[in-house]
Write a protein that holds these residues in place. Sequence first.
Motif, mmCIF file in Angstrom:
data_model
loop_
_atom_site.group_PDB
_atom_site.id
_atom_site.type_symbol
_atom_site.label_atom_id
_atom_site.label_comp_id
_atom_site.label_asym_id
_atom_site.label_seq_id
_atom_site.Cartn_x
_atom_site.Cartn_y
_atom_site.Cartn_z
ATOM 1 N N VAL A 1 0.840 -1.208 0.000
ATOM 2 C CA VAL A 1 0.000 0.000 0.000
ATOM 3 C C VAL A 1 0.872 1.253 0.000
ATOM 4 O O VAL A 1 0.539 2.255 -0.645
ATOM 5 N N LEU A 2 2.018 1.203 0.693
ATOM 6 C CA LEU A 2 2.938 2.349 0.701
ATOM 7 C C LEU A 2 3.508 2.589 -0.697
ATOM 8 O O LEU A 2 3.585 3.743 -1.155
ATOM 9 N N VAL A 3 3.907 1.520 -1.383
ATOM 10 C CA VAL A 3 4.427 1.658 -2.753
ATOM 11 C C VAL A 3 3.369 2.288 -3.664
ATOM 12 O O VAL A 3 3.655 3.206 -4.447
ATOM 13 N N ALA A 4 2.117 1.820 -3.545
ATOM 14 C CA ALA A 4 1.032 2.371 -4.359
ATOM 15 C C ALA A 4 0.804 3.841 -4.037
ATOM 16 O O ALA A 4 0.588 4.670 -4.939
ATOM 17 N N LYS B 1 -3.415 2.297 -15.430
ATOM 18 C CA LYS B 1 -2.417 2.092 -14.369
ATOM 19 C C LYS B 1 -3.094 1.674 -13.068
ATOM 20 O O LYS B 1 -2.600 0.785 -12.350
ATOM 21 N N ILE B 2 -4.232 2.311 -12.765
ATOM 22 C CA ILE B 2 -4.955 1.979 -11.537
ATOM 23 C C ILE B 2 -5.438 0.537 -11.571
ATOM 24 O O ILE B 2 -5.264 -0.224 -10.611
ATOM 25 N N VAL B 3 -6.042 0.132 -12.689
ATOM 26 C CA VAL B 3 -6.553 -1.241 -12.822
ATOM 27 C C VAL B 3 -5.412 -2.256 -12.722
ATOM 28 O O VAL B 3 -5.565 -3.319 -12.111
ATOM 29 N N LEU B 4 -4.271 -1.933 -13.309
ATOM 30 C CA LEU B 4 -3.107 -2.827 -13.232
ATOM 31 C C LEU B 4 -2.695 -3.045 -11.778
ATOM 32 O O LEU B 4 -2.428 -4.181 -11.362
ATOM 33 N N TYR B 5 -2.677 -1.975 -10.995
ATOM 34 C CA TYR B 5 -2.326 -2.092 -9.580
ATOM 35 C C TYR B 5 -3.362 -2.922 -8.827
ATOM 36 O O TYR B 5 -3.020 -3.668 -7.907
ATOM 37 N N TRP B 6 -4.635 -2.782 -9.207
ATOM 38 C CA TRP B 6 -5.677 -3.595 -8.575
ATOM 39 C C TRP B 6 -5.424 -5.086 -8.819
ATOM 40 O O TRP B 6 -5.534 -5.899 -7.910
ATOM 41 N N VAL B 7 -5.113 -5.413 -10.064
ATOM 42 C CA VAL B 7 -4.887 -6.814 -10.430
ATOM 43 C C VAL B 7 -3.659 -7.371 -9.715
ATOM 44 O O VAL B 7 -3.636 -8.531 -9.291
ATOM 45 N N LEU B 8 -2.646 -6.525 -9.543
ATOM 46 C CA LEU B 8 -1.397 -6.973 -8.925
ATOM 47 C C LEU B 8 -1.464 -7.055 -7.408
ATOM 48 O O LEU B 8 -0.611 -7.702 -6.782
ATOM 49 N N THR B 9 -2.458 -6.404 -6.799
ATOM 50 C CA THR B 9 -2.490 -6.283 -5.337
ATOM 51 C C THR B 9 -2.421 -7.620 -4.618
ATOM 52 O O THR B 9 -1.538 -7.835 -3.764
ATOM 53 N N LEU C 1 -1.266 6.053 -6.721
ATOM 54 C CA LEU C 1 -2.317 5.209 -7.272
ATOM 55 C C LEU C 1 -3.129 4.559 -6.145
ATOM 56 O O LEU C 1 -2.560 4.048 -5.185
ATOM 57 N N PRO C 2 -4.466 4.570 -6.260
ATOM 58 C CA PRO C 2 -5.327 4.008 -5.206
ATOM 59 C C PRO C 2 -5.432 2.497 -5.300
ATOM 60 O O PRO C 2 -5.688 1.940 -6.365
ATOM 61 N N VAL C 3 -5.229 1.812 -4.176
ATOM 62 C CA VAL C 3 -5.422 0.357 -4.104
ATOM 63 C C VAL C 3 -6.264 0.058 -2.869
ATOM 64 O O VAL C 3 -6.482 0.927 -2.021
ATOM 65 N N SER C 4 -6.704 -1.183 -2.754
ATOM 66 C CA SER C 4 -7.544 -1.590 -1.629
ATOM 67 C C SER C 4 -6.687 -2.189 -0.515
ATOM 68 O O SER C 4 -6.002 -3.183 -0.720
ATOM 69 N N SER C 5 -6.751 -1.586 0.678
ATOM 70 C CA SER C 5 -6.020 -2.150 1.820
ATOM 71 C C SER C 5 -6.637 -3.479 2.239
ATOM 72 O O SER C 5 -5.932 -4.379 2.700
ATOM 73 N N ASP D 1 -9.430 9.917 -18.755
ATOM 74 C CA ASP D 1 -8.046 9.611 -19.097
ATOM 75 C C ASP D 1 -7.812 8.116 -18.865
ATOM 76 O O ASP D 1 -7.566 7.674 -17.737
ATOM 77 N N PHE D 2 -7.895 7.344 -19.932
ATOM 78 C CA PHE D 2 -7.800 5.890 -19.808
ATOM 79 C C PHE D 2 -6.374 5.419 -19.525
ATOM 80 O O PHE D 2 -6.165 4.289 -19.093
#
Length: 411
Positions: free
Chosen positions: A99-102, A383-391, A107-111, A377-378
């Motif tokens: 979460v710190l890296v995100a 980038k946000i969706v990529l981070y979601w998938v990687l979480t 970029l927003p991710v889910s804790s 802005d897709f």
Amino acid sequence: MDIYDIFFYLSLGAGFMMAFNLGANDVANSMASAVGAKAISVRQAVFIASILNFVGAVFLGSHVTATVSKGIINPASISDPKIVMIGMFAALLAAGVWVLVATLTSLPVSSTHSIVGAIMGFGIVAGGADVVNWLKMGGIVLSWIISPFFASAIGYFVFTSIRRQILYKKHFILQACKWAPFWIALTVALIMLSFLYKTPVGKSLSLPWGVSLAIAAAVSLGVYWAGRLLVSRLVRDAEEGPETVEGVFRKMQVGTSCYVALSQGANDVANAIGPVAAIYLIAREHQLLAQAQVPISMLVLGGVGIAVGISLLGHKVMATVGGKITQLTNTRGFAVDFGAASTVLVASNLGLPVSTTHAAVGAVVGVGMARGFRAVDFRVLGKIVLYWVLTVPIAAITSIIFFELLKFVCY
């Protein structure tokens, strides 16, 4: 001081770090649309969110929490409680680091998904694949799809309704006086139902749906008539221009953002403090029970961590969600908050594991799409969706690495 005490004290630091990152990333979403629409400044957002999240975490957060295996693993399948304690600590560290890296990359991710992935990682290593509840994991993966699209649809519908009923009308001031009280009343109903069914305090009342709906309807009816007086007073002395309508929704938007901040503090503090409570229980009892009594001091620790995280790094995610995906005004920002809050309320009552972060971003996209594809802005969204998938996989792998290192040192 034995190994149990050492891990407990270390977990307090790791829990604070997780709470810090939760505030900097997840909780910053609650104020992102208000900042993006310029309803409040970043400094005001940080001040308001810090206080409300602390209050939510300490006074509305549950003092009795599950041991935050979150149903992902069955700790009873792991015979050695020390292994579970080391694993929970590794999961806390791994989720916090991700979460710190995100956050540092704005970029927003889910804790929630971060801690779930981390717990799954150490669970597989400690007890094998059978220890993981794969049906629960499937539901989480499904929520990646459901929550953003559902919130997007609601945000799209709300904004297009406001635009059609008010902004596109010739006499839009009169239309604002007619329709704004309706949206105020509907928002109050949503907030009341969210409080009753999403916060630990509300859940403890255990009110039937019928009673809750009746209470919400009665209060909303009173709010509707009060809203008519308020709106007529707001626009009576104002210059009759589009900014007048935006001004009405600006006040509504600040109100909804404040509620979301309070609610997130009450609900999300468990992501940081839950694993600490599990370690505390193991350190005290040398076994892991079904539930842990969480001392108020731990909730204070989580509340302070969240507040500090918002204050120091919250502006990064606020800038992305509030301004880089699509341009927001107060009417659009109100639609975003309404869409996100509605999604979280409905999904949680259907038993779906939903992320507030995913709902907020989905609602922003839906409101942007109401103005066409070019309004979104897709590249940022991708980038946000990529981070979601990687979480989940990154949190799981990092947790496994930390777990193996700690187990090597301790054994």
